[in-house]
Design an enzyme around this catalytic site. Sequence first.
Site, PDB file in Angstrom:
ATOM      1  N   SER A  58      -3.871  -2.001 -10.518  1.00 33.31           N
ATOM      2  CA  SER A  58      -3.270  -1.196  -9.463  1.00 33.31           C
ATOM      3  C   SER A  58      -3.985  -1.344  -8.128  1.00 33.31           C
ATOM      4  O   SER A  58      -5.198  -1.147  -8.036  1.00 33.31           O
ATOM      5  CB  SER A  58      -3.294   0.279  -9.889  1.00 33.31           C
ATOM      6  OG  SER A  58      -3.107   1.134  -8.789  1.00 33.31           O
ATOM      7  N   GLY A  59      -3.219  -1.647  -7.085  1.00 34.34           N
ATOM      8  CA  GLY A  59      -3.798  -1.724  -5.751  1.00 34.34           C
ATOM      9  C   GLY A  59      -4.306  -0.380  -5.279  1.00 34.34           C
ATOM     10  O   GLY A  59      -5.385  -0.291  -4.670  1.00 34.34           O
ATOM     11  N   LEU A  60      -3.557   0.686  -5.538  1.00 34.81           N
ATOM     12  CA  LEU A  60      -4.010   2.024  -5.167  1.00 34.81           C
ATOM     13  C   LEU A  60      -5.331   2.352  -5.839  1.00 34.81           C
ATOM     14  O   LEU A  60      -6.283   2.829  -5.197  1.00 34.81           O
ATOM     15  CB  LEU A  60      -2.951   3.059  -5.561  1.00 34.81           C
ATOM     16  CG  LEU A  60      -3.400   4.528  -5.544  1.00 34.81           C
ATOM     17  CD1 LEU A  60      -3.793   4.962  -4.147  1.00 34.81           C
ATOM     18  CD2 LEU A  60      -2.310   5.436  -6.102  1.00 34.81           C
ATOM     19  N   ASP A  70      -5.179   3.030   0.350  1.00 38.61           N
ATOM     20  CA  ASP A  70      -4.247   2.003  -0.110  1.00 38.61           C
ATOM     21  C   ASP A  70      -3.353   1.592   1.059  1.00 38.61           C
ATOM     22  O   ASP A  70      -2.169   1.890   1.111  1.00 38.61           O
ATOM     23  CB  ASP A  70      -3.419   2.564  -1.271  1.00 38.61           C
ATOM     24  CG  ASP A  70      -2.458   1.535  -1.856  1.00 38.61           C
ATOM     25  OD1 ASP A  70      -2.733   0.329  -1.737  1.00 38.61           O
ATOM     26  OD2 ASP A  70      -1.428   1.954  -2.424  1.00 38.61           O
ATOM     27  N   ASP A  97      -0.955  -5.854  -9.046  1.00 47.19           N
ATOM     28  CA  ASP A  97      -0.265  -5.244  -7.921  1.00 47.19           C
ATOM     29  C   ASP A  97      -0.676  -6.022  -6.669  1.00 47.19           C
ATOM     30  O   ASP A  97      -1.771  -5.851  -6.148  1.00 47.19           O
ATOM     31  CB  ASP A  97      -0.678  -3.774  -7.827  1.00 47.19           C
ATOM     32  CG  ASP A  97      -0.044  -3.048  -6.655  1.00 47.19           C
ATOM     33  OD1 ASP A  97       0.769  -3.663  -5.928  1.00 47.19           O
ATOM     34  OD2 ASP A  97      -0.374  -1.862  -6.459  1.00 47.19           O
ATOM     35  N   ASP A  99       0.651  -5.947  -3.638  1.00 49.79           N
ATOM     36  CA  ASP A  99       1.118  -5.353  -2.379  1.00 49.79           C
ATOM     37  C   ASP A  99       2.242  -6.214  -1.786  1.00 49.79           C
ATOM     38  O   ASP A  99       3.200  -6.517  -2.464  1.00 49.79           O
ATOM     39  CB  ASP A  99      -0.042  -5.168  -1.405  1.00 49.79           C
ATOM     40  CG  ASP A  99      -1.004  -4.072  -1.847  1.00 49.79           C
ATOM     41  OD1 ASP A  99      -0.611  -3.245  -2.685  1.00 49.79           O
ATOM     42  OD2 ASP A  99      -2.145  -4.043  -1.374  1.00 49.79           O
ATOM     43  N   GLU A 126       5.834  -6.416  -3.059  1.00 48.05           N
ATOM     44  CA  GLU A 126       6.810  -5.434  -2.595  1.00 48.05           C
ATOM     45  C   GLU A 126       7.380  -5.826  -1.249  1.00 48.05           C
ATOM     46  O   GLU A 126       6.727  -6.517  -0.454  1.00 48.05           O
ATOM     47  CB  GLU A 126       6.174  -4.042  -2.529  1.00 48.05           C
ATOM     48  CG  GLU A 126       4.984  -3.937  -1.606  1.00 48.05           C
ATOM     49  CD  GLU A 126       4.206  -2.644  -1.821  1.00 48.05           C
ATOM     50  OE1 GLU A 126       4.279  -1.770  -0.921  1.00 48.05           O
ATOM     51  OE2 GLU A 126       3.528  -2.517  -2.868  1.00 48.05           O
ATOM     52  N   LYS A 132       0.681  -2.731   4.533  1.00 46.48           N
ATOM     53  CA  LYS A 132       1.525  -1.705   3.906  1.00 46.48           C
ATOM     54  C   LYS A 132       0.799  -0.367   3.899  1.00 46.48           C
ATOM     55  O   LYS A 132      -0.419  -0.283   4.120  1.00 46.48           O
ATOM     56  CB  LYS A 132       1.919  -2.129   2.484  1.00 46.48           C
ATOM     57  CG  LYS A 132       0.784  -2.480   1.519  1.00 46.48           C
ATOM     58  CD  LYS A 132      -0.009  -1.304   0.940  1.00 46.48           C
ATOM     59  CE  LYS A 132       0.802  -0.401   0.055  1.00 46.48           C
ATOM     60  NZ  LYS A 132       0.883  -0.928  -1.328  1.00 46.48           N
ATOM     61  N   ASN A 134       0.706   3.182   1.289  1.00 45.52           N
ATOM     62  CA  ASN A 134       1.123   3.632  -0.034  1.00 45.52           C
ATOM     63  C   ASN A 134       2.475   4.337   0.034  1.00 45.52           C
ATOM     64  O   ASN A 134       2.749   5.113   0.958  1.00 45.52           O
ATOM     65  CB  ASN A 134       0.072   4.578  -0.621  1.00 45.52           C
ATOM     66  CG  ASN A 134       0.407   4.982  -2.031  1.00 45.52           C
ATOM     67  OD1 ASN A 134       1.120   5.948  -2.265  1.00 45.52           O
ATOM     68  ND2 ASN A 134      -0.100   4.236  -2.996  1.00 45.52           N
ATOM     69  N   SER A 135       3.302   4.075  -0.956  1.00 46.35           N
ATOM     70  CA  SER A 135       4.688   4.544  -0.948  1.00 46.35           C
ATOM     71  C   SER A 135       4.817   6.060  -0.933  1.00 46.35           C
ATOM     72  O   SER A 135       5.844   6.588  -0.489  1.00 46.35           O
ATOM     73  CB  SER A 135       5.421   3.982  -2.172  1.00 46.35           C
ATOM     74  OG  SER A 135       5.419   2.580  -2.164  1.00 46.35           O
ATOM     75  N   ARG A 170       9.262  -6.062  -6.093  1.00 47.08           N
ATOM     76  CA  ARG A 170       9.323  -4.599  -6.044  1.00 47.08           C
ATOM     77  C   ARG A 170      10.214  -4.152  -4.890  1.00 47.08           C
ATOM     78  O   ARG A 170       9.971  -4.502  -3.732  1.00 47.08           O
ATOM     79  CB  ARG A 170       7.911  -4.032  -5.902  1.00 47.08           C
ATOM     80  CG  ARG A 170       7.845  -2.535  -5.707  1.00 47.08           C
ATOM     81  CD  ARG A 170       6.438  -2.050  -5.943  1.00 47.08           C
ATOM     82  NE  ARG A 170       6.111  -0.861  -5.188  1.00 47.08           N
ATOM     83  CZ  ARG A 170       4.973  -0.181  -5.316  1.00 47.08           C
ATOM     84  NH1 ARG A 170       4.055  -0.604  -6.173  1.00 47.08           N
ATOM     85  NH2 ARG A 170       4.729   0.879  -4.590  1.00 47.08           N
ATOM     86  N   HIS A 201      11.440   1.319  -7.382  1.00 43.85           N
ATOM     87  CA  HIS A 201      10.506   2.413  -7.144  1.00 43.85           C
ATOM     88  C   HIS A 201      11.238   3.619  -6.563  1.00 43.85           C
ATOM     89  O   HIS A 201      12.229   3.470  -5.839  1.00 43.85           O
ATOM     90  CB  HIS A 201       9.418   1.944  -6.168  1.00 43.85           C
ATOM     91  CG  HIS A 201       8.168   2.738  -6.215  1.00 43.85           C
ATOM     92  ND1 HIS A 201       7.782   3.470  -7.311  1.00 43.85           N
ATOM     93  CD2 HIS A 201       7.189   2.924  -5.293  1.00 43.85           C
ATOM     94  CE1 HIS A 201       6.626   4.054  -7.068  1.00 43.85           C
ATOM     95  NE2 HIS A 201       6.249   3.751  -5.848  1.00 43.85           N
TER      96      HIS A 201
END
Length: 314
Positions: A58-60, A70, A97, A99, A126, A132, A134-135, A170, A201
């Site tokens: 996971s990037g986060l 992130d 991940d 990104d 993504e 980016k 974080n979503s 993604r 997502h």
Amino acid sequence: MTVEGPGTPVPRGPAPSQPADRLRELLTSDSLGFLMEAHSGLSAKIVQDEGFDAIWASGLSIATAFGVRDSNELSWTQVVDVVGSITEVVSTPVLMDGDTGFGNFNNARRLVTSLCRMGVAGVCIEDKVFPKLNSFVGERHPLAEIDEFCGKIKACKDAQTVPAFTVVARVEALVAGHGFGEALRRAEAYREAGADAVFIHSKKTDGKEILRFAQEWAERCPLIVTPTTYHTVPTDAFQEHGVSAVIWANHMMRASIAAMRSACREVRQTRTVTGVERRIAPLKEVFDLLDYPELERASHRYLPQRMPLGEEVW
């Protein structure tokens, strides 16, 4: 008759399948697969020991472990170094991940080439712009142009040196508020561009738009979801709607924050570790997890065995 000797290859039966092959099999099988997040070699070993099908790097979580946000505050080489430390200590397939691919098509294809060399099974990129965010932070994140992102997917597929390496696209349209139709349009374009799987997502809590998307998608290619916000949706519902894999995307990291804060607070307040000892892993578990006994056995095999002091022969 085969004679074994130094440097002599000895047949051992069929070679085990590679991580990329196993991830591809997981995503294309009829059963629902499960990936658990890891952000270090230690967390990855725990995920493997607990029997998960694959690991989500996971990037986060990796950024959080470094104490940064992130938002591409880590360089791509820092992230790849962590992912390399994971693949060195586990045999479970790792999906990274990635990104946005850390830049344009050229950055993305260089990333894929590096991951193939390291034995990573796949990468997820993504369709947001670099850098980016974080979503789950903010609203209406800018998305990449569809044609530009399709080119990035093609570059990744052209760059892979492992045939079964998986490139996951993604789709952030639902998170960014661009609507259901846009999400489907983007997913189909990415599939046609060569993506091996689509990751849809959402940050809505009821999961309805995810299940609707899965139904409309109708298994055109493997579909991946991550029920971070809609975790109350029964897991069987994903299977029934044709989802290929579920990612538990940040739970190892969040669990570790809660455990570390609890232990730290109690020790600070009580000025002793006695109270937390019963709730934390014993050192024996640490040694067993990292296979210290193997090091001891290897020491006896490879190091000179010294006689006890006073027993030397003159």
